[in-house]
Scaffold this motif. Structure first.
Motif, short mmCIF file in Angstrom:
data_model
loop_
_atom_site.label_atom_id
_atom_site.label_comp_id
_atom_site.label_asym_id
_atom_site.label_seq_id
_atom_site.Cartn_x
_atom_site.Cartn_y
_atom_site.Cartn_z
N ARG A 29 36.97 -60.03 44.40
CA ARG A 29 36.34 -60.20 45.71
C ARG A 29 35.19 -59.21 45.85
O ARG A 29 35.21 -58.15 45.20
CB ARG A 29 37.38 -60.00 46.81
CG ARG A 29 38.43 -61.10 46.83
CD ARG A 29 39.64 -60.74 47.67
NE ARG A 29 40.40 -59.65 47.06
CZ ARG A 29 41.62 -59.30 47.45
NH1 ARG A 29 42.21 -59.94 48.43
NH2 ARG A 29 42.25 -58.31 46.84
N PRO A 30 34.18 -59.51 46.68
CA PRO A 30 32.99 -58.66 46.76
C PRO A 30 33.29 -57.19 47.07
O PRO A 30 32.57 -56.30 46.62
CB PRO A 30 32.18 -59.30 47.90
CG PRO A 30 32.62 -60.72 47.91
CD PRO A 30 34.07 -60.72 47.53
N PHE A 31 34.36 -56.93 47.83
CA PHE A 31 34.66 -55.55 48.23
C PHE A 31 35.61 -54.84 47.26
O PHE A 31 35.98 -53.69 47.49
CB PHE A 31 35.26 -55.53 49.65
CG PHE A 31 36.41 -56.49 49.84
CD1 PHE A 31 37.70 -56.15 49.46
CD2 PHE A 31 36.19 -57.75 50.38
CE1 PHE A 31 38.75 -57.03 49.62
CE2 PHE A 31 37.24 -58.64 50.56
CZ PHE A 31 38.53 -58.28 50.17
N ASP A 32 36.02 -55.50 46.18
CA ASP A 32 36.90 -54.86 45.20
C ASP A 32 36.12 -53.84 44.37
O ASP A 32 35.05 -54.14 43.84
CB ASP A 32 37.51 -55.90 44.26
CG ASP A 32 38.57 -56.75 44.93
OD1 ASP A 32 39.17 -56.27 45.91
OD2 ASP A 32 38.79 -57.90 44.47
N THR A 33 36.66 -52.64 44.25
CA THR A 33 36.03 -51.60 43.43
C THR A 33 36.46 -51.74 41.98
O THR A 33 37.41 -52.46 41.66
CB THR A 33 36.43 -50.22 43.94
OG1 THR A 33 37.85 -50.05 43.77
CG2 THR A 33 36.09 -50.05 45.42
#
Length: 282
Positions: free
Chosen positions: A132-136
C-alpha cells in the motif's frame, strides 16, 4: 486459533441449549451485548474469571469440564506470529493461527507460486508489488520475514501434509524478472520426492476450469470435532473465512475436481524444467 474456535462453539452451543439469546446472557451477567458477541465470534479472548462466570450461568458445573474449557481458553491466547500482528491484516493473521494447527492443507493457485513454496526474492517481489502507498520498507521487510517463518513452520519434518495445484500460468509468469523466476522454478524441484509435499500443475491445454475464479485453501484438523475450514485469498493477504460445512464441502469438491484435471505429481518436475527452458530461450 483452533482452540478459540472450539471454545466459542462450545459456549454458543451451551447458550442455545439453555434457550437464551446473547442479550439475555449479557443482561444476566451485567455485560454489554457486544462483549458476548465478540467472544462467540472469536474476535476477542475471554478471561478466566469471565469464563467461569459464563459457565456457571450455563449450569456447567462439572469440575472436569470447567477445567477443560478454562485450559482451552488459556492456550487459545497463545498465538504464533504475534510479533507481526501490527503489519499483517487481521484476517490473514487469523488464517495463520488456523493454518499452524492443520494437519492437511490443500491449496489451489491460478496465478502465483504458493507462499510456502516461494523463494525469498520471489516473495519480496510479490510483497513490493502488493504494498500500500503508506507502507514503509520496514513494514514490507517484516511481512517478508513473517512469510519466511511461515515456511519454516509448514515445512518442518513434523509439519502438515501439503497438497498444491498450480495453474500453468503460475509457472509461466516472470515474477521479479527472468533470473528470479528461474531460481524460483529451480526451488520447486527440491520438493520432488518429498512425501509430505505434493505439487501438481494444471496445463493450459485443459482449457477453462472452476479454479479460474480465484485461489483458495482448505485446512483439515486432527480432531474429529474440528470441521475443515476454507479460505479464499485476495489482494494484499486478504482472506475470507468459510466455516459453513456446505460451503467448505463445495471447495473440497472443487479441489478434487482440479486435482483430477491436473497432471500427476510425478510429472511436475518435467513441466517445471520445460518452463525453465522456455524462459531461458525467451
Amino acid at each position: 486459533m483452533i482452540l478459540r474456535r472450539r471454545l466459542r462453539i462450545a459456549l454458543r452451543n451451551a447458550r442455545i441449549s439453555l434457550g437464551e439469546s446473547q442479550k439475555d446472557v449479557a443482561e444476566a451477567l451485567d455485560w454489554s451485548p457486544s462483549k458476548l458477541l465478540r467472544i462467540e465470534a472469536g474476535s476477542s479472548n475471554i478471561s478466566t474469571v469471565d469464563l467461569r462466570s459464563l459457565l456457571a450461568h450455563y449450569n456447567i458445573t462439572s469440575s472436569e469440564r470447567v477445567e477443560e474449557l478454562v485450559t482451552m481458553a488459556r492456550f487459545a491466547r497463545r498465538q504464533l506470529f504475534n510479533s507481526y500482528s501490527d503489519v499483517l491484516k487481521t484476517q490473514y493473521f487469523t488464517y495463520l493461527q488456523y493454518e499452524t494447527a492443520a494437519t492437511v492443507i490443500r491449496s489451489f493457485q491460478p496465478l502465483l507460486i504458493p507462499g510456502p513454496l516461494q523463494t525469498r526474492e520471489y516473495a519480496e517481489s510479490i510483497l513490493k508489488l502488493a504494498h500500500r502507498p503508506f507502507d514503509t520498507e520496514e513494514v514490507i521487510d517484516r511481512r517478508l520475514q513473517a512469510r519466511m517463518e511461515r515456511q519454516e513452520v509448514l515445512l518442518k519434518d513434523d509439519g502438515p501434509e501439503l497438497f498444491f495445484i498450480l495453474d500453468e500460468a503460475a509457472l509461466s509468469r516472470h515474477i521479479g524478472g527472468k533470473d528470479v523466476m528461474l531460481r524460483q522454478l529451480e526451488h520447486l524441484l527440491i520438493f520432488d520426492g518429498k512425501p509430505e509435499v505434493h505439487i501438481q500443475v494444471l496445463p493450459f491445454g485443459r482449457g477453462e476450469h472452476s479454479g479460474l475464479f480465484g485461489s483458495f485453501i482448505v485446512l483439515e484438523f486432527p480432531a474429529p470435532e474440528d470441521e475443515p475450514i476454507a479460505f479464499l485469498e485476495g489482494h494484499l493477504d486478504d482472506v475470507i473465512l468459510r466455516e459453513d460445512p456446505e460451503d467448505v464441502a463445495l471447495y473440497m469438491e472443487k479441489f478434487w475436481s482440479l486435482e483430477g484435471l491436473a497432471s500427476p505429481a510425478g510429472e511436475t518436475s518435467t513441466a517445471v524444467l520445460a518452463t525453465m527452458d522456455r524462459i531461458r530461450r525467451s
